[in-house]
Write a protein that holds these residues in place. Sequence first.
Motif, PDB file in Angstrom:
ATOM      1  N   TYR A  21       0.850  -1.187   0.000  1.00  0.00           N
ATOM      2  CA  TYR A  21       0.000   0.000   0.000  1.00  0.00           C
ATOM      3  C   TYR A  21       0.892   1.245   0.000  1.00  0.00           C
ATOM      4  O   TYR A  21       1.991   1.250   0.560  1.00  0.00           O
ATOM      5  N   ALA A  22       0.415   2.299  -0.637  1.00  0.00           N
ATOM      6  CA  ALA A  22       1.229   3.483  -0.936  1.00  0.00           C
ATOM      7  C   ALA A  22       2.015   4.008   0.271  1.00  0.00           C
ATOM      8  O   ALA A  22       3.209   4.268   0.170  1.00  0.00           O
ATOM      9  N   GLU A  23       1.370   4.145   1.409  1.00  0.00           N
ATOM     10  CA  GLU A  23       2.063   4.767   2.542  1.00  0.00           C
ATOM     11  C   GLU A  23       3.112   3.862   3.186  1.00  0.00           C
ATOM     12  O   GLU A  23       3.876   4.302   4.043  1.00  0.00           O
ATOM     13  N   GLN A  29       5.263   1.913   1.138  1.00  0.00           N
ATOM     14  CA  GLN A  29       6.275   1.608   0.137  1.00  0.00           C
ATOM     15  C   GLN A  29       7.628   2.178   0.550  1.00  0.00           C
ATOM     16  O   GLN A  29       7.705   3.115   1.346  1.00  0.00           O
TER      17      GLN A  29
END
Length: 164
Positions: free
Chosen positions: A93-95, A97
Amino acid sequence: RPLTYPQLVNYVKCDHSLEKELNLNRSSRTLSDELKEAFEQSIFPNVADTSKNHLYATIWTAISKAENIMVGDICMYGEPSVAGEVEIGYGTYAEFQQMGYMTEIVGGFIQWLNAQPLVNSVFASTEKTNTASFKVLEKNGFIKTEESLELLTWQRILAEENKS
């Protein structure tokens, strides 16, 4: 953690019902159109098929114990082939990475796969431009085996001594 069919239904809703069921903090997880299509075309039907081992078809969610939150997912694209090959796919998930989570997740998944007697090797494909993804594979002992215009294919042979 492999998800059951009812948990997959909640996963797709993206309404935090899965996090609530698993007693986890809320994440910013979203579903791409590509993943929604994969659920409809492959994941739901294969997990529902009782003649198949659902562990090879479901989404495995990765949970940070320290933060008590889902940080990414990993899956296989079906049961091992006759040659004992499985293909994996994964995403952070983006946060979360660039924090090393997926390297650890893939490493743990490889350990689990190595203990499965029908699995001899693992494949993964990455876009050529996705350097973070292929660094995850390289750190986990994958070797690049093929290259096309857009994709790199990677393989990891599993330890024979663990297959007896």
